[in-house]
Design a protein around this motif. Structure first.
Motif, mmCIF file in Angstrom:
data_model
loop_
_atom_site.group_PDB
_atom_site.id
_atom_site.type_symbol
_atom_site.label_atom_id
_atom_site.label_comp_id
_atom_site.label_asym_id
_atom_site.label_seq_id
_atom_site.Cartn_x
_atom_site.Cartn_y
_atom_site.Cartn_z
ATOM 1 N N MET A 183 43.091 84.547 -38.091
ATOM 2 C CA MET A 183 42.705 83.406 -38.913
ATOM 3 C C MET A 183 42.837 82.126 -38.101
ATOM 4 O O MET A 183 43.658 82.039 -37.183
ATOM 5 N N ALA A 184 42.027 81.117 -38.449
ATOM 6 C CA ALA A 184 42.090 79.819 -37.783
ATOM 7 C C ALA A 184 41.573 78.744 -38.728
ATOM 8 O O ALA A 184 40.819 79.034 -39.663
ATOM 9 N N GLN A 185 41.973 77.508 -38.463
ATOM 10 C CA GLN A 185 41.445 76.379 -39.220
ATOM 11 C C GLN A 185 40.221 75.829 -38.493
ATOM 12 O O GLN A 185 40.260 75.589 -37.284
ATOM 13 N N ILE A 186 39.112 75.604 -39.226
ATOM 14 C CA ILE A 186 37.888 75.131 -38.588
ATOM 15 C C ILE A 186 37.463 73.748 -39.082
ATOM 16 O O ILE A 186 36.587 73.126 -38.486
ATOM 17 N N SER A 187 38.030 73.279 -40.177
ATOM 18 C CA SER A 187 37.808 71.907 -40.634
ATOM 19 C C SER A 187 39.021 71.491 -41.441
ATOM 20 O O SER A 187 39.949 72.282 -41.639
ATOM 21 N N SER A 188 39.020 70.253 -41.926
ATOM 22 C CA SER A 188 40.207 69.755 -42.619
ATOM 23 C C SER A 188 40.492 70.507 -43.906
ATOM 24 O O SER A 188 41.612 70.464 -44.413
ATOM 25 N N ASN A 189 39.504 71.218 -44.455
ATOM 26 C CA ASN A 189 39.738 71.939 -45.702
ATOM 27 C C ASN A 189 39.119 73.330 -45.732
ATOM 28 O O ASN A 189 38.856 73.879 -46.798
ATOM 29 N N ILE A 190 38.880 73.922 -44.540
ATOM 30 C CA ILE A 190 38.332 75.284 -44.490
ATOM 31 C C ILE A 190 39.065 76.097 -43.416
ATOM 32 O O ILE A 190 39.229 75.655 -42.277
ATOM 33 N N LEU A 191 39.504 77.294 -43.808
ATOM 34 C CA LEU A 191 40.059 78.284 -42.891
ATOM 35 C C LEU A 191 39.047 79.403 -42.714
ATOM 36 O O LEU A 191 38.272 79.699 -43.622
ATOM 37 N N ALA A 192 39.052 80.034 -41.547
ATOM 38 C CA ALA A 192 38.197 81.200 -41.297
ATOM 39 C C ALA A 192 39.094 82.395 -41.013
ATOM 40 O O ALA A 192 40.013 82.313 -40.191
#
Length: 482
Positions: A183-192
């Protein structure tokens, strides 16, 4: 036995004294005495082994455990990391790669390399099965960092590391997958996130390639899932499953409707960059993609983005690391096989992104640190760190830099398979000239194998909190104090 382990021994009751052995180096080199502490409550392991994951079941609750132990880590000193003229700084030794101020008194000598610190760890039961990993993220522009943790019980949890409380969570039913592989964070309010990787890609039923998780602050008191929404998504370019994902950093002031994602494959061994259009906390569509010409021949196991040179760094299961130019996908550097073991992580120094840390699951030299400005002399890393052990380490063990850019933490499995010494964190200070010849400091915040380490930075004068995730099914929150 590991003579330098700073271990708080499990106790049968509260308010018992912690048994702590000070490092021989500390006894020899410092006049600062170790401070002893007491255990408010010591968590006792249930004795379940990693191999019995499927049968492990625990009742989750709000109880927490605290262990306070004295230990020794190198002191904090001021750094002189040049972030503006990085290419102008030559690097030829471990001292220069993370150099201190050009003052002979500031450089660490053997007489001042180690001093006593106090570690205070509070553990919280968080998972029913073995956890997977944890990382820090910033949600919706909030000042305080959060911790995202996920495990093999299928949950994804967001914790406030400073208040040490769980603020939001999703279950495997919410996600629609068995559990999260990476898992990773890709924007201020979305995780992938990517689903569990199945050997040979023999999935019993169709699964999404990626599950995006939208975050809607405030997260506190949103256990029903209102603050976290799962969004299945298919990435058509990969052949087979995606094994690892990474974010590329973001700025709330720029690209507010864009997110950027790196993905690494299992079967195709490819690395892709994805530019995504977002709408609020959801991904709307794919805008562009770029394939990295990395030439890997085995599964991709680690990814990160270097923002200064705008390059993509990827590690694979056969111990190889590549560096690609992001815009063109051109291969800039390739390591050949660094180790017979898989690359577990590729992590950039938080104070100088020219400095790359790679970890692998070997029985020695688990950590290698390179300077990207030197063209990556793979045969001779600037610093090699590790602990010799008869036990093979796990590639799923996530190492970490301290936010000061000097201390390196590695979750270490000591002892032998018949007599294990688990729950250890090995600590090196890369600002110390002989850090690669001295044994690391060892600290034991858990009673079972630690899988992940990350640091949550705090506002104001508060020190960063070290967050550890262990097979004792607990999240550990550790602060350092002199």
């Amino acid at each position: 036995m590991l003579s330098r382990a700073l271990r708080a021994q499990p106790s049968s009751g509260c308010n018992s004294s912690a048994s702590v052995s000070q490092s021989p180096v500390a006894q020899r080199q410092t006049s600062i005495p170790a401070q002893s502490g007491t255990d408010e409550h010591i968590y006792e392991s249930d004795g379940a082994s990693d191999s019995s994951v499927k049968s492990e079941q625990h009742t989750l609750g709000s109880s927490s455990e605290t262990c306070i132990a004295s230990g020794t880590v190198p002191p904090t000193i001021r750094l002189n990391i040049n972030t503006d003229g990085r290419d102008k700084v030559p690097v030829s030794s471990a001292v220069k790669i993370l150099s201190c101020e050009n003052d002979e008194n500031a450089l660490m000598a053997s007489s001042s390399a180690v001093r006593a610190y106090q570690f205070s760890t509070r553990r919280h039961k968080a998972f029913q099965l073995k956890p997977r990993a944890a990382f820090t993220c910033s949600v919706g522009g909030e000042a305080e960092q959060k911790v995202v943790a996920y495990g093999m019980d299928g949950t994804v949890q967001i914790w406030n590391p400073h208040a040490q409380v769980s603020e939001a969570s999703l279950t495997r039913d919410d996600l629609g997958i068995e559990y999260v592989e990476d898992m990773a964070q890709i924007s201020s309010n979305i995780l992938a996130s990517v689903p569990k990787v199945v050997s040979g890609d023999n999935r019993a039923s169709p699964m999404p390639d990626v599950v995006f998780i939208g975050l809607s602050p405030p997260l506190a008191n949103s256990r029903s899932g209102a603050a976290m929404k799962a969004q299945p998504w298919n990435m058509s370019l990969h052949e087979g499953q995606i094994s690892v994902v990474a974010g590329m950093g973001y700025s709330p002031q720029r690209h507010s409707s864009r997110a950027f994602l790196l993905t690494g494959g299992t079967k195709d061994k490819d690395v892709y960059m994805w530019s995504l259009e977002t709408s609020g906390a959801r991904v709307a569509k794919t805008l562009a993609t770029q394939k990295m010409k990395s030439g890997h021949t085995t599964r991709i196991t680690a990814l990160c983005h270097e923002p200064i040179s705008n390059s993509v760094i990827a590690g694979s299961a056969n111990g190889r690391v590549s560096v690609n130019e992001l815009e063109s996908g051109k291969l800039l550097m390739s390591s050949g096989q660094l180790s017979q073991y898989a690359i577990g992580s590729t992590t950039l120094c938080p104070t100088n992104t020219n400095v790359l840390l790679t970890s692998c699951a070997s029985k020695s030299e688990q950590i290698r640190i390179y300077d990207l400005r030197q063209g990556i002399s793979w045969a001779r890393p600037a610093i090699t760190l590790g602990v010799k052990t008869p036990r093979t380490q796990s590639r799923y063990s996530r190492s970490a830099w301290h936010p000061d850019g000097g201390l390196v933490m590695y979750p270490f499995r000591g002892g032998t398979s018949s007599s294990p010494e688990d729950g250890l964190v090995a600590i090196w200070d890369t600002r110390y000239a002989q850090c690669d010849t001295e044994e690391p400091q060892l600290f034991s915040p858990h009673s079972d194998t630690i899988w992940s380490i990350c640091f949550a930075e705090a506002q104001g004068s508060r020190k960063p909190t070290m967050v550890t995730l262990s097979s004792d099914h607990c999240l550990g929150f550790t602060t350092f104090a002199t």
